[in-house]
Design an enzyme around this catalytic site. Structure first.
Site, PDB file in Angstrom:
ATOM      1  N   HIS A   1      -7.104  -3.279   9.334  1.00 34.28           N
ATOM      2  CA  HIS A   1      -8.089  -4.063   8.833  1.00 34.28           C
ATOM      3  C   HIS A   1      -8.953  -4.249  10.140  1.00 34.28           C
ATOM      4  CE1 HIS A   1      -5.732  -5.780   5.165  1.00 34.28           C
ATOM      5  NE2 HIS A   1      -5.762  -4.465   4.651  1.00 34.28           N
TER       6      HIS A   1
ATOM      7  N   HIS B   1     -12.641  -3.377   2.943  1.00 36.75           N
ATOM      8  CA  HIS B   1     -11.019  -3.463   3.110  1.00 36.75           C
ATOM      9  C   HIS B   1     -10.772  -3.317   4.473  1.00 36.75           C
ATOM     10  CE1 HIS B   1      -6.908  -2.753   1.071  1.00 36.75           C
ATOM     11  NE2 HIS B   1      -6.783  -2.948   2.453  1.00 36.75           N
TER      12      HIS B   1
ATOM     13  N   GLU C   1       0.866  -1.314   0.087  1.00 37.76           N
ATOM     14  CA  GLU C   1       0.115   0.021   0.082  1.00 37.76           C
ATOM     15  C   GLU C   1       0.766   1.400   0.158  1.00 37.76           C
ATOM     16  OE1 GLU C   1      -2.889  -0.320  -0.878  1.00 37.76           O
ATOM     17  OE2 GLU C   1      -3.993  -1.797   0.098  1.00 37.76           O
TER      18      GLU C   1
ATOM     19  N   HIS D   1      -2.772   2.517   8.404  1.00 37.27           N
ATOM     20  CA  HIS D   1      -3.996   1.458   7.742  1.00 37.27           C
ATOM     21  C   HIS D   1      -4.093   0.354   8.368  1.00 37.27           C
ATOM     22  CE1 HIS D   1      -5.890  -0.714   4.692  1.00 37.27           C
ATOM     23  NE2 HIS D   1      -4.846  -1.323   4.372  1.00 37.27           N
TER      24      HIS D   1
HETATM   25 ZN   LIG Z   1      -5.142  -3.613   3.477  1.00 35.00          ZN
END
Ligand SMILES: [Zn+2]
Length: 222
Positions: free
Chosen positions: A97, A157, A77, A95
């Site tokens: 999840h 996501h 990413e 980031h």
């Molecule tokens: Zn991800």
């Protein structure tokens, strides 16, 4: 072994990656985070389980994505992180999840203002339309969803947040997950009342006033 002066950032990234697991915001090696240091970005490597990660595994890339250091491949990413640094004053990006956020993203287009703390993220949090992980499309969608916000949700996501420090970006990821949980609880009981734009604006003004108050030197003694 790494040969740069980013030691503090490297260790902090490893430490926060372990918190990501402990706080339930990701499992295994899912999610990623980065810190900006001048014209370089330190970012977690791709596919290294957090429990096995060491400071030497952290990768260094330029703002254009050029790899400048690290023995592993930078996070898949990386384009999304770089897009956030290009579009905002972010010094750190997280980031996750995280499960409550992902569940909400599969059902809602936005996380509404169910609690006034959402003002700390800039207001109701947008859900960016699904695009494959690691794609330039996801980077662009995240950037658009972050307009005027310090956090966004990525459909089916996860979440992305940023801040002036890694601690601030991480705290925002935690706050977002908590807000998504509160929203689910409210919806399980009926139709939730949502704060109006005027009520949110009032909270934002009050937060700003109190922050300025803290920063101003006191004139009335201790
Ligand atoms: Zn991800």
């Amino acid at each position: 072994m790494y040969r740069d002066d980013h030691g503090g950032h490297r260790e902090r990234l490893v430490s926060y990656c372990n918190r990501l697991l402990d706080d339930g915001l990701a499992v295994g090696s899912a999610g990623n985070m980065s810190v900006r240091a001048g014209d370089e970005v330190l970012i977690t490597p791709s596919g290294v389980p957090y429990r096995d990660m060491s400071a030497a595994d952290i990768c260094v890339v330029g703002l254009d994505g050029t790899v400048r250091g690290g023995t592993s491949e930078p996070s898949s990413e990386t384009p999304m992180h770089l897009a956030v640094y290009a579009a905002t004053r972010a010094r750190a990006v997280v980031h996750t999840h995280s499960p409550e956020v992902i569940a909400l993203s599969a059902v809602c287009d936005e996380l509404p203002a169910i609690h006034y703390a959402i003002a700390g993220l800039g207001g109701p949090v947008r859900v960016a339309r699904y695009t494959r992980f690691g794609s330039e499309g996801l980077a662009a969608a995240a950037k658009t969803a972050l307009d005027g916000r310090s956090a966004a949700i990525l459909q089916n996501h996860g979440a992305i947040s940023y801040g002036a420090t890694l601690a601030e970006a991480y705290d925002r990821a935690l706050l977002l997950e908590w807000l998504a949980q509160v929203h689910r609880l409210a919806c399980s009981r009926g139709e939730p009342r949502i704060l109006t734009d005027a009520e949110l604006a009032e909270v934002t003004a009050e937060l700003r006033r109190r922050r300025y108050g803290e920063a101003r030197p006191r004139k009335d003694g201790p």
